[in-house]
Design an enzyme around this catalytic site. Structure first.
Site, PDB file in Angstrom:
ATOM      1  N   GLY A  88      74.182  55.031  39.619  1.00 47.35           N
ATOM      2  CA  GLY A  88      73.708  53.666  39.777  1.00 47.35           C
ATOM      3  C   GLY A  88      73.907  52.803  38.545  1.00 47.35           C
ATOM      4  N   MET A  89      73.918  53.420  37.339  1.00 49.72           N
ATOM      5  CA  MET A  89      74.018  52.631  36.114  1.00 49.72           C
ATOM      6  C   MET A  89      75.422  52.634  35.512  1.00 49.72           C
ATOM      7  SD  MET A  89      70.533  53.410  34.031  1.00 49.72           S
ATOM      8  CE  MET A  89      71.147  52.417  32.667  1.00 49.72           C
ATOM      9  N   ASP A 121      63.262  63.806  33.566  1.00 47.64           N
ATOM     10  CA  ASP A 121      64.064  63.764  34.792  1.00 47.64           C
ATOM     11  C   ASP A 121      64.812  65.080  34.988  1.00 47.64           C
ATOM     12  OD1 ASP A 121      64.963  62.560  37.132  1.00 47.64           O
ATOM     13  OD2 ASP A 121      66.752  61.739  36.180  1.00 47.64           O
TER      14      ASP A 121
END
Length: 753
Positions: free
Chosen positions: A21-22, A141
């Site tokens: 996503g980044m 994470d």
């Protein structure tokens, strides 16, 4: 980035090996050293993102780079370099030859990995975590896609992209307030989900989830609905691993179940403790008893009568279910899941068999609102934020008030989402001049957050800090100081002295100290904050420059104008470089350079600066803009200092006329310009005309501010001086006497005349 192929004339991009996503990860060649590397690039952001959002992403990436580059351990991916190239941030890492655990499970058709391999992975990850935790770093994470097993059997933890320093807990949560999803629910600890305190034991819980999955083939809560997964982590004891796979050794079953304890204090003390237990289990030694045995069937965790478990915090609003270890992601860079976001309240006593789907309403509790309603309210909340960013504060306030009312009805008055909307209502009130109303709103939000989240929660402290800010707007600086001091003590205790939120509070406290007249204290604190921000963020970071600006302001108040001039000049130059020459903050610093020049008697230089500033302000904002008029006022003042009084008087009259038309006759800026007219008239020997204008200013200030306000008293002194010049000494003496009496009364203790 794909078009350039070569970064900093050194790293040649060859092919993409992962996307997320980044950004994306490339296989590349280091032309200087002739070796293959992996280059992680942050995607360039288009015009659809505002500058604040872009800055948050960039700060987050730089933070990843600094944290990751400091780690040197065989179980952690090595970072060689990082920087920025043509507006794109990049991170250069060792190129790993292997597969992540998600891919290994996929290669094995989602069957569990061989037992010796599982135990070996557990031991190696425990060793790496032990090292990173000793450095004060929490990964936050951990999941199969972030753990690589190389061809030679080495296991490495990848992507410390949302790692945070242990003493800096809370910073990433603040960044995620923009809607950047953090963590993956299948591997998140209960305290991470509920917004509680997070430390190294949260990583141990996540590791427990990973080990459970690679040992059994399924995560501990194998549910596709995100609500069910989150409630499982919070309320349900996992099934023993050996109920899925009988050949697993008993010690390993117990170790993983201990890692999955709901309370952090019931997990292994640290990763070193975990590694010792695995070694003892492998060698057959019998270590001392660790923790509690949890071999009972799954049960829901009971909460005491009359209490409620933590609600789903507002920062999960844009969180997606995330990926189980299905192998659909590239190494170390999982693909995003775009399923529906989450929001709403936790419920108690819910039978998990009713999931997936929305929770049924529990008798006596608020019915769970529909996902459609919550999504609509979240979108309207975002629309209100966008209106505020565009400066449409009145419209933004209307949107936030409506959303707050609907959220209160649907979710409850103390729900984090309701309080988030009410916080924005307070923010819009403070930006539209309704400071008293804003004070009441922020007070209610702070009290609600304290009840729901606790007195030291970052969101509670944010509301308290805004309360202090509004007290300052109202001129109640002593009360503001008291609130700032309490908030600062809490932030330093829970976050550390160098946490960005702590530094912001210290900056505001320094600002408030100068308004209390405690200039030396203000200067020392502002100087300390500026140095800390420069060290942590860089010398040209906007936050650093804001504090440098405050340092310069306090130096001026202390009469140290040479130092103030240098400081303002440095800020103006740095802002021009980093923000642009026409940026409002750059222009503000240039204005203060002019003030400093004038105070030093260098009026000719100040005059030239103000002429150029007026031209720039007019071009950027228009001739009637408040800051354009402020620059023109400064130009007029310096014309007077150079004895060019006719020109000074003309300028003051023109500025006053525009201010009266746009701001009103009694606005403080209008009255400042009217006083400047009187000053010009006096220097031109027109004392009778000057007296008329001085009286107009004094009467307006008395009417608006009160007879004993310092500005009103200063205007009465101006009037008395004018009477002296007209030879009306008796009237002047009587007026001086009245001013002295009012000043004495103002300074007297409460209750005395």
């Amino acid at each position: 980035m794909a078009e350039t192929r070569l970064i900093q004339s050194r790293y040649r991009l060859l092919d993409v090996i992962g996307r997320g996503g980044m950004g994306e990860v490339w296989r590349a060649r280091d032309e200087s050293l002739g070796r293959q590397v992996a280059v992680k690039c942050l995607k360039p952001l288009g015009s659809q993102h505002d500058q604040s959002f872009t800055r948050i992403l960039r700060e987050r990436f730089r933070r990843e780079a600094r944290v990751a580059a400091a780690l040197q351990h065989r179980g952690v991916t090595v970072v060689h370099d990082f920087g920025e190239h043509e507006g794109v941030l990049y991170l250069v890492m060792e190129l790993l030859d292997g597969r992540n655990l998600s891919q290994l499970l996929e290669d094995n058709k989602q069957h569990p990995l061989p037992v010796p391999e599982v135990v070996d992975i557990a031991e190696q990850v425990a060793d790496a975590l032990g090292y990173t935790h000793q450095q004060g770093i929490v990964h936050r994470d951990l999941k199969p896609a972030n753990i690589m097993r190389l061809a030679d059997g080495t296991v490495k933890i990848c992507d410390f992209g949302i790692a945070r320093l242990g003493h800096d807990i809370g910073f990433t949560s603040r960044l995620t307030g923009t809607g950047i999803a953090m963590g993956t629910p299948h591997y998140m600890s209960p305290e991470q989900i509920s917004g509680g305190d997070v430390d190294h034991r949260s990583d141990l819980y996540s590791l427990g989830c990973v080990l459970y999955e690679i040992a059994t083939g399924v995560p501990p809560f194998d549910l596709d609905d995100a609500w069910a997964v989150l409630v499982g982590h919070r309320d349900t004891q996992p099934q023993p691993l050996r109920s899925h796979r009988a050949e697993l050794p008993g010690f390993f079953d117990q170790v993983v179940l201990d890692l999955l304890a709901k309370a952090p204090g019931e997990r292994p003390v640290d990763a070193g403790d975990l590694r010792r237990r695995i070694l003892h289990g492998r060698t057959g030694e019998q270590p001392q008893a660790y923790g509690h045995v949890r071999l009972a069937p799954p049960v829901l965790v009971e909460h005491p009568a009359g209490t409620h478990p933590p609600r789903l915090p507002s920062w999960t609003r844009d969180m997606t279910t995330g990926h189980k270890a299905t192998g659909t992601a590239a190494a170390g860079f999982p693909l995003p899941d775009h399923s529906a976001g989450l929001t709403g309240e936790w419920t108690t006593g819910t039978d998990l068999r009713a999931l997936p789907g929305s929770f049924p309403a529990v008798r006596g509790e608020r019915p769970t609102p529909s996902p459609e309603l919550l999504s609509t309210l979240a979108n309207r909340h975002s629309a209100g934020l966008n209106l505020g960013r565009l400066g449409h504060w009145e419209e933004a306030g209307e949107v936030h008030r409506a959303v707050a009312a609907e959220r209160a009805h649907a979710l409850g008055p103390d729900h984090p989402d309701t309080l988030a909307s009410r916080y924005e209502v307070g923010f819009t009130l403070s930006r539209t001049g309704r400071a008293a109303d804003a004070l009441r709103e922020f007070g209610r939000v702070a009290d609600g957050r304290e009840r729901a989240l606790g007195p030291d929660h970052p969101e509670t402290l944010a509301a308290r800090q805004e309360t202090a800010y509004v007290l300052g707007q109202l001129g109640r600086h002593f009360e503001a100081h008291q609130v700032y001091a309490v908030v600062l003590a809490s932030r330093e205790r829970t976050m550390g002295r160098d946490h960005p939120d702590t530094l912001r509070c210290r900056h505001n406290l320094a600002f408030n100290l100068s308004r209390l007249g405690r200039l030396e204290d203000s200067y020392r604190m502002a100087h300390e904050v500026a140095d800390a921000r420069s060290r942590l963020l860089g010398a040209t970071h906007p936050d650093t420059l804001v504090t440098r600006y405050e340092v310069a302001y306090t130096l001026g108040r202390l009469g140290r104008w040479e130092e103030a001039l240098r400081a303002y000049g440095e800020v103006a130059q740095a802002r021009a470089t980093s923000l642009g020459s026409d940026h409002p903050e750059t222009l503000s610093a240039r204005y203060e350079v002019g003030v400093s020049l004038g105070r030093l008697g260098r009026s000719a230089e100040a005059l030239e600066l103000y002429r150029a500033l007026v031209d720039d302000r007019t071009r950027v904002s228009g001739p009637a803009d408040a800051e354009t008029l402020r620059a023109r006022h400064g130009l007029g003042v310096n014309l007077g200092r150079m004895a060019r009084w006719e020109e000074a008087l003309t300028t003051a009259r023109e500025v006053c006329a525009i201010r009266e038309r746009t701001l009103g006759p009694d606005h403080p800026d209008t009255l400042v310009s009217r006083r400047e007219i009187a000053v010009g008239l006096g220097w031109l020997g027109r004392w009778a005309d000057a007296l008329t204008v001085y009286r107009q200013v004094a009467e307006a200030r008395t009417r608006v501010l009160g007879a004993d306000h310092p500005d009103a008293l200063a205007s009465r002194n101006d009037e008395a001086h004018c009477l002296e010049q007209l030879g009306r000494g008796t009237e002047a003496v009587e007026l001086y006497r009245q001013v002295a009496t009012l000043r004495q009364q103002r300074g007297a203790p409460s209750g005395q005349g």
